[in-house]
Design an enzyme around this catalytic site. Structure first.
Site, PDB file in Angstrom:
ATOM      1  N   HIS A 115      -1.913 -29.483  -2.350  1.00  0.00           N
ATOM      2  CA  HIS A 115      -1.455 -28.105  -2.144  1.00  0.00           C
ATOM      3  C   HIS A 115       0.066 -28.007  -2.242  1.00  0.00           C
ATOM      4  CE1 HIS A 115      -1.092 -24.131  -0.166  1.00  0.00           C
ATOM      5  NE2 HIS A 115      -0.063 -24.693   0.445  1.00  0.00           N
ATOM      6  N   GLU A 116       0.763 -28.925  -1.584  1.00  0.00           N
ATOM      7  CA  GLU A 116       2.230 -28.862  -1.575  1.00  0.00           C
ATOM      8  C   GLU A 116       2.816 -29.184  -2.949  1.00  0.00           C
ATOM      9  OE1 GLU A 116       3.735 -27.554   0.836  1.00  0.00           O
ATOM     10  OE2 GLU A 116       2.046 -27.534   2.222  1.00  0.00           O
ATOM     11  N   HIS A 119       2.689 -26.160  -5.291  1.00  0.00           N
ATOM     12  CA  HIS A 119       3.774 -25.182  -5.157  1.00  0.00           C
ATOM     13  C   HIS A 119       4.899 -25.486  -6.142  1.00  0.00           C
ATOM     14  CE1 HIS A 119       2.554 -22.614  -1.902  1.00  0.00           C
ATOM     15  NE2 HIS A 119       2.417 -23.596  -1.036  1.00  0.00           N
ATOM     16  N   GLU A 170       0.144 -18.982  -1.891  1.00  0.00           N
ATOM     17  CA  GLU A 170      -0.576 -19.976  -1.096  1.00  0.00           C
ATOM     18  C   GLU A 170      -1.991 -20.165  -1.628  1.00  0.00           C
ATOM     19  OE1 GLU A 170       0.599 -21.929   1.260  1.00  0.00           O
ATOM     20  OE2 GLU A 170       2.584 -21.032   1.035  1.00  0.00           O
TER      21      GLU A 170
END
Length: 258
Positions: A115-116, A119, A170
């Site tokens: 997920h990070e 980004h 997100e």
């Protein structure tokens, strides 16, 4: 310099960005120095088992992350009260020890790191900066046109534009991270279980429309809706033929036994 809306390569989402890759990298390098300074004395050494755990997971995710010129570095910050992790433009990874018990295993950690990393792949930091500049300009313009305080248009733009856009980023990072971890042969179901545990940890969370993030419940549901696609990616990557397992680090194991 104004730039036309661009499209996210992985999801096809149209978004506005006026920050160049070079500017984004400069911001990432500056943030990297600031985090290192503020975390002085709390960063675990490179040979620590927990740092090795994070590096092991990251090494499998990096080939799935098309970030040109990234100089990957891992830093684990000893702070059991901070449930967080983030990746800066340029590939600087920070993981707080407080999130490791929530991850439970390498699959859960892969969900967080995926997920990070997403980004950065999607250039969300540049998009956020671009939107901030756009919002500031709109607030000044509206305030001048209607001769009112800037607080009112700022609040409205925050609720109607900035916060929804942040939640969209997100959700996009959740989807991209899910596919990246699946390609790296991590169990995609671990991402759904992660947000189920996050939901149990939430205390007095604000309503979703006032938050920068979707609720953990909504994130879990969205991920479950994509599990069939993620499972196909997992199988097409030849993961079924690999002898994979989730190895709990000594640090996490000790935390869970307390």
């Amino acid at each position: 310099m104004f730039r036309q809306p661009i499209t996210s390569a992985m999801t096809g989402r149209r978004r506005f960005n006026c920050i160049s890759s070079e500017q984004e990298l400069q911001m990432g390098n500056q943030s990297y120095k600031e985090v290192l300074s503020s975390s002085h004395g709390k960063i675990l050494p490179e040979h620590h088992p927990t740092t090795a755990l994070v590096k092991r997971v990251l090494d499998r995710l990096i080939p799935q992350a098309p970030i040109v010129g990234a100089n990957w570095r891992v830093h684990v910050i000893k702070d059991d009260g901070m449930i967080n992790a983030f990746v800066l433009p340029g590939g600087k990874v920070f993981v707080y020890t407080g999130i490791l018990p929530v991850c439970e295993d390498e699959d859960g950690l892969a969900a967080v790191l995926g997920h990070e990393i997403a980004h950065v792949v999607a250039r969300h930091p540049a998009e956020r900066m671009s939107n901030s500049l756009l919002t500031i300009g709109a607030v000044v313009l509206i305030s001048a046109m209607f001769d009112i305080s800037g607080q009112i248009p700022s609040l409205l733009l925050n609720l109607m534009y900035s916060l929804p856009n942040s939640r969209t980023q997100e959700a996009e990072a959740d989807e991209m991270g899910l596919m990246m971890m699946s390609k790296a042969c991590y169990n995609p179901e671990a991402a759904a279980r992660l947000w189920s545990r996050m939901q149990r940890l939430e205390k007095e969370a604000p309503p979703q429309f006032m938050s920068t993030h979707p609720s953990s419940y909504n994130r879990e549901e969205a991920i479950r809706d994509r599990l069939h696609k993620a499972q196909n990616v997992y199988e097409q990557s030849g993961c079924d033929s690999m002898q994979t397992y989730s190895e709990i680090s000594p640090y996490i194991n000790a935390r869970l036994q307390r």
